[in-house]
Design an enzyme around this catalytic site. Structure first.
Site, PDB file in Angstrom:
ATOM      1  CB  SER A  55      34.551  49.803  48.602  1.00 51.41           C
ATOM      2  OG  SER A  55      35.916  50.111  48.789  1.00 51.41           O
ATOM      3  CG  ASP A 105      39.384  43.234  49.338  1.00 50.22           C
ATOM      4  OD1 ASP A 105      40.165  43.994  48.734  1.00 50.22           O
ATOM      5  OD2 ASP A 105      38.186  43.496  49.492  1.00 50.22           O
ATOM      6  CG  HIS A 111      38.103  45.899  46.553  1.00 48.80           C
ATOM      7  ND1 HIS A 111      37.787  45.897  47.900  1.00 48.80           N
ATOM      8  CD2 HIS A 111      37.736  47.127  46.096  1.00 48.80           C
ATOM      9  CE1 HIS A 111      37.284  47.063  48.244  1.00 48.80           C
ATOM     10  NE2 HIS A 111      37.226  47.830  47.163  1.00 48.80           N
TER      11      HIS A 111
END
Length: 538
Positions: A229, A355, A384
């Site tokens: 991320s 996502d 995600h």
């Protein structure tokens, strides 16, 4: 005529409808309500039919490294089949945050003091701790000669080494013979802020210092890095900034936001995305509350408390701490997409097209395809950082893919690739008429159809005698290169025309008929009439 109005005529039509509805059994209402809820959840949660979708790979086909990695990584050739009861990106992501189970183990913590007085917690998980159960001191006298590969893990926004997905990748790598260290962001992992410096989405100095520190402790150990991320954004930005001057052998970026400005627009687009935005904001406000004594002094505390989105928090806190003029300026300069062209070490990028936080719109497809060091793997589903698979959702596909990629790269001849190459980046033209075309194979891989030239600046110089010997022994190579340089543009245009040859021919024929009919039409009709009259006279 009788115009009298009876009492029945005075009954309201709504009363009639109401009495009719009362005749419908309650069970039918419950079924209708249940079906309505299902339809709402189906569209709101973006539920899909569980199926095994192939992994799409985007890379430069003229790169020997990419061809080698693609041919050796079995998981990248396979398919990802999500857990059937988590057939939604939101269910996957929510399950990871709320119910995600992680392997039971404990880290060994080392505190690293930065030059500005800040403290960074480095949590180690050694291979011996997982397999043999032997407690090993990280900074002992044998560290200088230890050649066990080391993987540096960079967590996401407001996450630390205790996050479920971080423990998954750490345990898997350690179990397979790796030493793993998680670089917690400043102020996370139970460590207080000890300076005015706070981590941001584009702050790479901490990662740079930690990598150099570990490399100095373990000079013989191959170094790899995994970013997740926001951590992936920091990692890719660091790789682009340092180019071949990094001690890393290879890296992986999982679910990177790539372009923070695009992701900011995306996360405020739909109601379900706004829920993620709100949850992330609450996490950031909790982080600020933990370090109130420092953050209230260097940022706008009143603005932080009333923030209702990540953008508002960044405007009142992150932008001021990082000393940017506007929030958009902070997003633009902190985005890793503009550094992709300068990455000079092998890099695997993994992203899910569904996502719900880091949108597919921000993925730098052309830049990844142009760089001969990058393989971009995209899946249709995954959420995600989730990628749960199996009946019980205890395994994460991306963790297995990262481990396999590192193993293949470590045993490959490209392990020291960073020491021999440097990329001189050139601006990419429009991908519509200048960039490489995309070929989609039967196995789901996507690759460029035309060659993308990448110049290496720091190749080792050869002796002049050797150059003369090579030139004299292979005089035909120069002529071949000249011919290729002359025929290259022509072949490219021919390929472009051949892609649309069928449609173009029919289109040109149609245009020719329409434009010439006013002139040719009457003459043709006159000729047909004359021949018809001759036939009739005969």
């Amino acid at each position: 005529m009788n115009c009298a109005i009876t009492e029945d005529d005075l009954i309201s039509p709504y009363l009639i409808i109401f009495k009719s509805l009362l005749l419908i059994p309650i069970s039918h209402y419950l079924i209708f309500f249940f079906l309505t809820i299902l339809v709402f959840l189906y569209f709101f949660l973006e539920i899909h039919i569980p199926k095994a979708d192939p992994i799409s790979l985007t890379f430069n086909p003229n790169s020997e490294f990419c061809q080698f990695i693609v041919s050796k990584c079995r998981l990248l050739h396979g398919r990802y089949f999500p857990t059937f009861w988590l057939s939604s990106p939101h269910l996957q992501t929510a399950f990871l945050s709320l119910f995600g189970k992680s392997p039971p183990f404990s880290y060994k913590r080392i505190l690293y003091q930065a030059t500005d007085g800040g403290t960074i917690a480095l949590d180690w998980l050694m291979h011996s701790d997982v397999v043999e159960g032997i407690s090993q001191v990280v900074n002992d006298s044998t560290s200088g000669t230890d050649r066990t590969p080391i993987a540096i893990v960079v967590p996401g926004l407001t996450s630390d080494s205790s996050a479920a997905y971080i423990k998954h990748i750490a345990f898997r790598l350690a179990k397979e013979g790796w030493n793993v260290v998680v670089q917690n962001h400043r102020g996370l992992g139970g460590i207080s802020l000890t300076s005015d410096c706070v981590y941001t989405a584009g702050w790479t100095e901490d990662l740079r210092k930690v990598i150099d520190h570990i490399h100095s402790q373990f000079p013989e150990a191959p170094l790899f890095a995994v970013g997740t991320s926001i951590g992936a954004n920091v990692l890719v930005k660091y790789l682009g900034e340092d180019g071949p001057n990094t001690p890393l052998i290879g890296a992986t970026a999982v679910c990177s936001p790539w372009d923070l400005l695009i992701c900011d627009r995306f996360i405020n687009r739909k109601l379900v995305q706004k829920l993620y935005d709100r949850m992330l904001t609450i996490g950031l406000q909790g982080y600020a509350q933990l370090h109130h004594s420092i953050i209230s002094r260097i940022a706008d505390w009143e603005g932080i408390k009333k923030s209702r989105s990540v953008r508002e928090f960044d405007n009142y806190a992150t932008r001021l701490v990082a000393k940017f003029e506007t929030t958009d300026t902070y997003y633009r300069r902190s985005s890793s997409s503009q550094y992709v062209a300068n990455v000079a070490v092998p890099l695997l990028c993994i992203s899910a097209l569904d996502d719900p936080v880091c949108t597919r719109e921000a993925i730098p497809w052309d830049e990844c395809r142009a760089n001969k060091n990058i393989v971009l793997a995209t899946t249709t589903h995954g959420g995600h950082l989730a990628y749960y698979e199996g009946l019980t959702a205890t395994s994460m596909w991306w963790a297995r893919a990262v481990q396999e990629y590192f193993e293949v790269l470590l045993s490959s001849p490209f392990a020291d690739r960073r020491q021999k190459m440097q990329i001189i980046s050139e601006p990419l033209g429009s991908s519509i008429d200048q960039g490489p075309f995309v070929d989609a194979g039967e196995d789901g891989m996507v690759a460029a159809a035309s060659e993308v030239d990448t110049t290496r600046a720091d190749a080792e110089p050869e002796d002049s005698a050797q150059i003369d010997e090579k030139t004299s022994s292979h005089p035909h190579k120069d002529n071949t290169q000249v011919y290729n340089s002359l025929l290259g543009p022509l072949k490219k245009r021919v390929d472009q025309l051949s892609r649309y040859s069928r449609k173009s021919i029919w289109l040109l024929a149609y245009i020719a008929i329409v434009t010439t009919w006013p002139l040719v039409g009457p003459a043709l009709l006159f000729s047909i009439k004359r021949r018809f009259r001759k036939l009739v006279e005969k």
